[in-house]
Design a protein around this motif. Structure first.
Motif, PDB file in Angstrom:
ATOM      1  N   GLY A   1       0.821  -1.216   0.000  1.00 62.54           N
ATOM      2  CA  GLY A   1       0.000   0.000   0.000  1.00 62.54           C
ATOM      3  C   GLY A   1       0.850   1.260   0.000  1.00 62.54           C
ATOM      4  N   PHE A   2       1.926   1.248   0.788  1.00 66.22           N
ATOM      5  CA  PHE A   2       2.825   2.399   0.844  1.00 66.22           C
ATOM      6  C   PHE A   2       3.470   2.655  -0.522  1.00 66.22           C
ATOM      7  CE2 PHE A   2       7.216   3.902   1.280  1.00 66.22           C
ATOM      8  CZ  PHE A   2       7.000   5.136   1.879  1.00 66.22           C
ATOM      9  N   LEU A   3       3.952   1.569  -1.147  1.00 68.19           N
ATOM     10  CA  LEU A   3       4.593   1.720  -2.459  1.00 68.19           C
ATOM     11  C   LEU A   3       3.605   2.198  -3.513  1.00 68.19           C
ATOM     12  CD1 LEU A   3       6.892  -1.451  -2.586  1.00 68.19           C
ATOM     13  CD2 LEU A   3       7.600   0.937  -2.307  1.00 68.19           C
ATOM     14  N   ALA A   4       2.388   1.688  -3.447  1.00 64.63           N
ATOM     15  CA  ALA A   4       1.375   2.094  -4.433  1.00 64.63           C
ATOM     16  C   ALA A   4       1.126   3.594  -4.361  1.00 64.63           C
ATOM     17  CB  ALA A   4       0.078   1.316  -4.203  1.00 64.63           C
ATOM     18  N   ARG A   5       1.038   4.105  -3.141  1.00 63.88           N
ATOM     19  CA  ARG A   5       0.818   5.551  -2.989  1.00 63.88           C
ATOM     20  C   ARG A   5       2.073   6.347  -3.341  1.00 63.88           C
ATOM     21  NH1 ARG A   5      -1.712   3.263   1.410  1.00 63.88           N
ATOM     22  NH2 ARG A   5       0.096   3.655   2.739  1.00 63.88           N
ATOM     23  N   ARG A   6       3.212   5.890  -2.854  1.00 66.31           N
ATOM     24  CA  ARG A   6       4.472   6.620  -3.052  1.00 66.31           C
ATOM     25  C   ARG A   6       4.891   6.666  -4.515  1.00 66.31           C
ATOM     26  NH1 ARG A   6       7.586   9.846   0.439  1.00 66.31           N
ATOM     27  NH2 ARG A   6       9.713   9.874  -0.320  1.00 66.31           N
ATOM     28  N   LEU A   7       4.730   5.527  -5.199  1.00 66.43           N
ATOM     29  CA  LEU A   7       5.161   5.435  -6.604  1.00 66.43           C
ATOM     30  C   LEU A   7       4.044   5.799  -7.581  1.00 66.43           C
ATOM     31  CD1 LEU A   7       7.121   2.059  -6.377  1.00 66.43           C
ATOM     32  CD2 LEU A   7       8.060   4.381  -6.268  1.00 66.43           C
ATOM     33  N   LYS A   8       2.897   6.183  -7.014  1.00 62.30           N
ATOM     34  CA  LYS A   8       1.729   6.499  -7.843  1.00 62.30           C
ATOM     35  C   LYS A   8       1.401   5.324  -8.769  1.00 62.30           C
ATOM     36  CE  LYS A   8       2.301  11.506  -7.660  1.00 62.30           C
ATOM     37  NZ  LYS A   8       1.426  11.629  -6.515  1.00 62.30           N
ATOM     38  N   GLN A   9       1.309   4.136  -8.150  1.00 62.61           N
ATOM     39  CA  GLN A   9       1.008   2.914  -8.893  1.00 62.61           C
ATOM     40  C   GLN A   9      -0.224   2.224  -8.303  1.00 62.61           C
ATOM     41  OE1 GLN A   9       4.570   0.484  -8.988  1.00 62.61           O
ATOM     42  NE2 GLN A   9       5.541   1.791 -10.511  1.00 62.61           N
ATOM     43  N   ARG A  10      -1.184   3.017  -7.856  1.00 63.17           N
ATOM     44  CA  ARG A  10      -2.427   2.430  -7.345  1.00 63.17           C
ATOM     45  C   ARG A  10      -3.231   1.890  -8.521  1.00 63.17           C
ATOM     46  NH1 ARG A  10      -4.784   7.459  -4.246  1.00 63.17           N
ATOM     47  NH2 ARG A  10      -4.030   8.350  -6.191  1.00 63.17           N
ATOM     48  N   THR A  11      -3.645   0.617  -8.404  1.00 65.74           N
ATOM     49  CA  THR A  11      -4.402  -0.024  -9.474  1.00 65.74           C
ATOM     50  C   THR A  11      -5.646  -0.693  -8.901  1.00 65.74           C
ATOM     51  OG1 THR A  11      -3.271  -2.156  -9.256  1.00 65.74           O
ATOM     52  CG2 THR A  11      -2.269  -0.534 -10.749  1.00 65.74           C
ATOM     53  N   GLU A  12      -6.627  -0.912  -9.763  1.00 67.30           N
ATOM     54  CA  GLU A  12      -7.834  -1.621  -9.333  1.00 67.30           C
ATOM     55  C   GLU A  12      -7.492  -3.048  -8.922  1.00 67.30           C
ATOM     56  OE1 GLU A  12     -12.316  -2.754 -10.952  1.00 67.30           O
ATOM     57  OE2 GLU A  12     -11.005  -1.486 -12.167  1.00 67.30           O
ATOM     58  N   LEU A  13      -6.578  -3.684  -9.681  1.00 68.32           N
ATOM     59  CA  LEU A  13      -6.152  -5.044  -9.350  1.00 68.32           C
ATOM     60  C   LEU A  13      -5.520  -5.081  -7.959  1.00 68.32           C
ATOM     61  CD1 LEU A  13      -5.620  -8.005 -10.079  1.00 68.32           C
ATOM     62  CD2 LEU A  13      -3.475  -7.261 -11.150  1.00 68.32           C
ATOM     63  N   GLY A  14      -4.648  -4.116  -7.673  1.00 70.63           N
ATOM     64  CA  GLY A  14      -3.998  -4.066  -6.370  1.00 70.63           C
ATOM     65  C   GLY A  14      -4.998  -3.883  -5.244  1.00 70.63           C
ATOM     66  N   ALA A  15      -6.001  -3.058  -5.478  1.00 70.37           N
ATOM     67  CA  ALA A  15      -7.032  -2.821  -4.460  1.00 70.37           C
ATOM     68  C   ALA A  15      -7.816  -4.094  -4.165  1.00 70.37           C
ATOM     69  CB  ALA A  15      -7.971  -1.716  -4.923  1.00 70.37           C
ATOM     70  N   ARG A  16      -7.934  -4.961  -5.160  1.00 66.28           N
ATOM     71  CA  ARG A  16      -8.654  -6.225  -4.962  1.00 66.28           C
ATOM     72  C   ARG A  16      -7.755  -7.305  -4.371  1.00 66.28           C
ATOM     73  NH1 ARG A  16     -12.807  -7.200  -9.968  1.00 66.28           N
ATOM     74  NH2 ARG A  16     -13.613  -5.075 -10.081  1.00 66.28           N
ATOM     75  N   LEU A  17      -6.465  -7.302  -4.768  1.00 68.82           N
ATOM     76  CA  LEU A  17      -5.540  -8.335  -4.307  1.00 68.82           C
ATOM     77  C   LEU A  17      -5.318  -8.274  -2.800  1.00 68.82           C
ATOM     78  CD1 LEU A  17      -2.706  -8.470  -7.001  1.00 68.82           C
ATOM     79  CD2 LEU A  17      -4.423 -10.224  -6.504  1.00 68.82           C
ATOM     80  N   ASP A  18      -5.238  -7.078  -2.254  1.00 69.51           N
ATOM     81  CA  ASP A  18      -4.901  -6.919  -0.842  1.00 69.51           C
ATOM     82  C   ASP A  18      -5.897  -7.619   0.079  1.00 69.51           C
ATOM     83  OD1 ASP A  18      -3.063  -5.725   1.104  1.00 69.51           O
ATOM     84  OD2 ASP A  18      -4.804  -4.532   1.684  1.00 69.51           O
ATOM     85  N   PRO A  19      -7.208  -7.340  -0.023  1.00 67.05           N
ATOM     86  CA  PRO A  19      -8.140  -8.062   0.855  1.00 67.05           C
ATOM     87  C   PRO A  19      -8.240  -9.550   0.545  1.00 67.05           C
ATOM     88  CG  PRO A  19      -9.345  -6.626  -0.676  1.00 67.05           C
ATOM     89  CD  PRO A  19      -7.891  -6.309  -0.815  1.00 67.05           C
ATOM     90  N   ILE A  20      -8.038  -9.924  -0.726  1.00 65.84           N
ATOM     91  CA  ILE A  20      -8.054 -11.352  -1.079  1.00 65.84           C
ATOM     92  C   ILE A  20      -6.917 -12.078  -0.373  1.00 65.84           C
ATOM     93  CG2 ILE A  20      -7.621 -12.988  -2.960  1.00 65.84           C
ATOM     94  CD1 ILE A  20      -9.212 -11.086  -4.780  1.00 65.84           C
ATOM     95  N   ALA A  21      -5.725 -11.461  -0.386  1.00 64.17           N
ATOM     96  CA  ALA A  21      -4.572 -12.069   0.287  1.00 64.17           C
ATOM     97  C   ALA A  21      -4.835 -12.217   1.783  1.00 64.17           C
ATOM     98  CB  ALA A  21      -3.321 -11.228   0.044  1.00 64.17           C
ATOM     99  N   ASP A  22      -5.431 -11.202   2.400  1.00 64.93           N
ATOM    100  CA  ASP A  22      -5.750 -11.284   3.824  1.00 64.93           C
ATOM    101  C   ASP A  22      -6.736 -12.409   4.111  1.00 64.93           C
ATOM    102  OD1 ASP A  22      -4.098  -9.150   4.415  1.00 64.93           O
ATOM    103  OD2 ASP A  22      -5.711  -7.667   4.478  1.00 64.93           O
ATOM    104  N   ARG A  23      -7.799 -12.502   3.299  1.00 61.73           N
ATOM    105  CA  ARG A  23      -8.809 -13.552   3.512  1.00 61.73           C
ATOM    106  C   ARG A  23      -8.195 -14.943   3.349  1.00 61.73           C
ATOM    107  NH1 ARG A  23     -10.136  -9.874   5.145  1.00 61.73           N
ATOM    108  NH2 ARG A  23     -11.908  -8.492   4.883  1.00 61.73           N
TER     109      ARG A  23
END
Length: 197
Positions: free
Chosen positions: A61-83
């Motif tokens: 999440g930090f890298l996505a914001r810092r590098l301006k690489q926020r993606t829809e896929l990334g937003a979905r992957l994060d909660p999937i990985a947690d679950r």
């Protein structure tokens, strides 16, 4: 008027191979490894991998914001990985006889309940539920509790303080997990009734 269920999100790119997404993919790949380590009794190695997993949960999440690489896929992957991590871990702990079946059912039933909301969301042109702070807190507490429960088990390092702290965090986390889930259901009901805010 916009429903609370509509995630308001801005994405920087539609690329798949971004640095944060690669980190998230690595997290996903580590889930079966972590589970195998628990089942095989390599508890210290499993906890070390958990620490790395927890760090990457913040790093992507930090890298996505810092590098301006926020993606829809990334937003979905994060909660999937947690679950997947939570499910795989509690099942591995169940196999080892460290957690009772009711704990697994409590956590799994909540995710099944939310999965049943997906057809409603799709019918209203929505792809996902936004994460609320109660859900984030519940997930964090559960992720923190599982390695403590593992290390506190008699078949592991048998640390009494880890056992008790792990179960306190696990139960509180499960309650928060369900509260967040019921809030999602309430919003879905409002959506079906045509109530927006």
């Amino acid at each position: 008027m916009q429903s609370k269920l509509v995630p308001v999100q801005e994405y920087d790119t539609d690329k798949v191979l971004t640095i944060p997404n690669v980190v998230s993919f690595v997290r996903l790949l580590s889930v079966p490894v972590f589970s195998a380590l628990i089942i095989l009794g390599h508890d210290v190695a499993a906890v070390v991998l958990l620490a790395a997993f927890g760090a990457t949960d913040w790093v992507d999440g930090f890298l996505a914001r810092r590098l301006k690489q926020r993606t829809e896929l990334g937003a979905r992957l994060d909660p999937i990985a947690d679950r997947l991590y939570i499910l795989a871990t509690v099942v591995a702990l169940l196999v080892r006889g460290i957690v009772p079946i009711w704990f697994v059912v409590v956590l799994l039933a909540r995710d099944v309940m939310l999965a049943l909301l997906l057809p409603i969301l799709r019918k209203h042109d929505m792809v996902a539920l936004p994460v609320n702070w109660i859900g984030k807190t519940g997930t964090f507490l559960i992720l923190l509790s599982l390695p403590l429960i593992l290390l506190g088990a008699p078949s592991s390092l048998d640390w009494p303080w880890a056992h008790w702290l792990g179960w306190i965090l696990g139960v509180v986390g499960a309650v928060a997990y369900w509260v967040a889930g019921l809030l999602y259901v309430r919003e879905a009901v409002r959506l079906v009734r045509g109530e927006t805010s």
